[in-house]
Design an enzyme around this catalytic site. Structure first.
Site, PDB file in Angstrom:
ATOM      1  CD  GLU A 522      -2.928   1.191   0.398  1.00 10.42           C
ATOM      2  OE1 GLU A 522      -3.716   2.278   0.094  1.00 10.42           O
ATOM      3  OE2 GLU A 522      -2.994   0.266  -0.402  1.00 10.42           O
ATOM      4  CB  THR A 633     -10.288   9.037 -10.886  1.00  9.16           C
ATOM      5  OG1 THR A 633      -8.888   8.570 -10.282  1.00  9.16           O
ATOM      6  CG2 THR A 633     -11.345   8.735 -10.011  1.00  9.16           C
TER       7      THR A 633
END
Length: 653
Positions: A522, A633
């Site tokens: 992440e 997006t």
């Protein structure tokens, strides 16, 4: 009844103290004025008034509590003559209507009388029918009641379609013309075609298991084999279906697309009392519906997109017009995340509405959507930017920045993406968006982009003037963004922006390659002697994110360097080895561990973004070409709006 006859009920009118005399202070004394024998005391008048009021209230209350009281009142007060028809004459012959001198007036009175009688009859009939239906419903089984409800819903849908076909006012009529590149050619290279077919098979595995275990719910738990819902969508359901529509279409999964469209038509419901994330619902639901419409031409997608867009408009009801992050779409009440810098709105959320809202205005003919997002720019352009950078937090009430925290990853990322894509989507006529984007990139290069001792270029985060040498997986989209915007870069910096995109792509590939599972964490850091490695346990997970593959796809399209396809295939192999399970695909809790620990969530964006970008990476450039399409997006393709298209729309109106 005479007033005097009521007196015994309340005592004598001339009792002690009523007349002059000793009890009353004498005739000539200073006592009260004597009452006459027919007059009431003040208390007696008050009691009489109460009795009369109670009588009137009882009468009117009885009328108003009868069924359909408004109709009954109109019959009583305005057509009273009709309520007491005269008795028929002897012999059973009907009485002739009275002939008054007015002629037409007599006819009007007769009509009024008949109307009053008819109203009462309709009231009685409606009341009796309602009672019968209630009794019948109570006698039915629950299954029969549910079946009746379904049939009523289907009838309403059919009626709505019929009204639309009959030309009932609504969305403006629009002649659908499919944009260029909605369908592409097969790859000419057999090896590339085989790899693309594998990605399509991955999509089918993800979709089939969602359909089997979580159909109609938001997402799938592939280990538990059940549905999963996030509070981001409130009570709105079907996120995976709407998010996957365009992926199904471009992969030519026609049966799956058809069943998804039917679900949207029959079940996608925005009339819920729930608090939703404006950002997430916009990019996934509005974006997904818009894209599905532009690809297929199915009117239901346009209708649903505009309907949802209208429900999001109350989010902009703030002193500045900067929208709330959270909105109850039934009440229209909004608020911000409680953790967001003193009630601030978030840059990446309010800055990631522009593409969808401009298209909503284009498809609905209602300029309000575009006006709302253009106002956001006005607010931003009035503000001073620290070092030319945009902080992640903005207070929607005061119009001032919150904490001076700047990130091109989470909380900031897609704001910059939408500045560039708004310019591209306008057929490069949106000069304001273009200037804002390239000015921001210049500030990012100056203050945030750094190179590690090992030669890796990364984008740090800026907190009150101090750099944190951390880069998130979300930030890896920026490699593709820099390359996509290279063609319009000022001062002959096209080559520089392409190179910057390539360097970011290499760094993000290293973040994958340096893990045990070859999947990226992440977030990863560049301090303490480490480079492109996650050092904190809460940064080691992978949730099927697309940003690295997104950059590979852009870099391949713009350079045709074969390494990007090779890096993409490495990701496919890692996904198949570590994330694929019997029930779909799952995220990983620790990509540095040799043994998988799955998080048991198949994110909707895995179907919308990750698999779509992989499919495009191994497709020919004629499928969704960049000169005709931009991706929101959430990877939903939206067509470039040429000025000539707008003129044609006006002519059709």
């Amino acid at each position: 009844m005479p007033a005097a006859s009521l007196l015994p009920l309340f005592g004598s009118a001339a009792g002690p103290g009523a007349l002059g005399g000793p009890a009353g202070g004498g005739a000539g004394g200073g006592g009260r004025k004597a009452a006459g024998p027919g007059a009431f005391r003040l208390t007696e008048k008050f009691v009489l008034l109460l009795v009369f009021s109670a009588f009137i209230t009882l009468c009117f209350g009885a009328i108003f509590f009868l069924p359909d009281s408004s109709k009954l009142l109109s019959g009583v007060f305005f057509h009273s003559a009709a309520l007491q028809p005269p008795p028929p004459p002897p012999g059973g012959q009907p009485r002739a209507p009275p002939q008054l001198g007015g002629g037409p007036a007599a006819g009007a009175a007769a009509a009024a009388a008949a109307g009053g009688a008819g109203s009462l009859e309709r009231i009685r009939a409606d009341h009796e029918r309602a009672l019968r239906e209630a009794k019948e419903t109570l006698q039915k089984l629950p299954e029969e009641i549910r079946r009746d409800i379904r049939q009523d819903k289907e009838k309403l849908l059919q009626d709505a379609r019929g009204r639309k076909e009959a030309g009932e006012p609504g969305l403006p009529q629009r002649l659908f013309r499919q944009p260029v590149g909605a369908v592409g050619q097969e790859p000419t290279d057999p090896a590339v075609r085989q790899r693309r077919d594998k990605i399509k098979e991955m999509m089918k595995h993800a979709w089939d298991n969602y359909k089997r275990y979580a159909w109609g719910l938001n997402e799938l738990k592939p280990i538990s084999k059940q549905g999963h819902s996030s509070n981001l969508f409130g009570n709105i359901q079907g996120a995976t279906i709407v998010d996957a529509l365009d992926t199904l279409y471009i992969m030519e999964m026609k049966e799956e697309f058809k069943e998804a469209k039917e679900w949207v038509e029959k079940n996608l419901d925005f009339n819920v009392n729930a608090e939703i994330s404006v950002f997430e619902v916009n990019i996934r639901f509005v974006g997904g519906l818009l894209s599905a419409y532009y690809l297929s031409g199915e009117e239901i997608f346009r209708k649903k997109a505009v309907e949802l867009g209208e429900k999001l408009l109350p989010a902009f009801n703030t002193p500045t017009g900067i929208p709330w992050a959270l909105l109850n779409i039934k009440s229209g009440i909004g608020r911000n995340w409680p953790w967001a810098s003193g009630g601030s709105s978030i840059l990446a959320e309010f800055g990631t509405l522009h593409l969808e809202f401009v298209h909503l205005s284009h498809l609905s003919g209602n300029p309000v959507f575009a006006e709302k997002v253009m106002n956001i720019r006005k607010v931003l352009n009035r503000l001073d930017k620290p070092e030319g950078l945009y902080p992640n937090y903005l207070n929607p009430s005061s119009g001032q920045w919150g904490q001076h925290h700047v990130s091109i990853g989470g909380l900031g990322d897609s704001f910059y993406e939408y500045l560039l894509k708004a310019w591209l989507m306008s057929d490069k006529t949106d000069e304001e968006g273009k200037k804002m984007y390239y000015d921001a990139v210049q500030a990012i290069e100056t203050h945030l982009i750094r190179k590690s001792s090992g030669g890796l270029t990364y984008i740090a985060e800026w907190k009150g003037g101090l750099l944190e040498h951390k880069m998130g997986h979300l930030t890896c989209f920026a490699g593709g963004m820099f390359a996509l915007g290279a063609d319009g870069a000022p001062n002959d910096k096209t080559g520089h922006h392409i190179e910057l995109g390539a360097e970011i792509a290499r760094t993000c590939h290293e973040s994958y390659d340096r893990t045990s599972m070859k999947l990226g964490p992440e977030a990863f850091r560049f301090d303490g002697g480490v480079e492109a490695i996650a050092t904190r346990q809460n940064e080691k997970y992978y949730i099927l994110r697309p940003e690295v593959i997104e950059t590979y796809m852009y870099m391949w399209r713009l350079t045709h360097d074969p390494k990007y396809r090779q890096w993409g295939w490495e990701a496919v192999e890692a996904l198949e080895k570590h994330c694929r399970v019997d029930g779909g695909y799952s995220g990983i809790r620790d990509v540095y561990n040799n043994h998988e620990s799955h998080d048991d969530v198949q994110q909707s964006f895995f179907l919308s973004e990750t698999l779509k970008y992989l499919y495009l990476l191994f497709s020919e450039d004629d499928l969704l070409p960049f000169e005709h399409w931009v991706f929101n997006t959430e990877a939903h393709p939206l067509p470039v709006l040429c000025e000539e298209d707008g003129n044609k729309e006006e002519n059709q109106k």
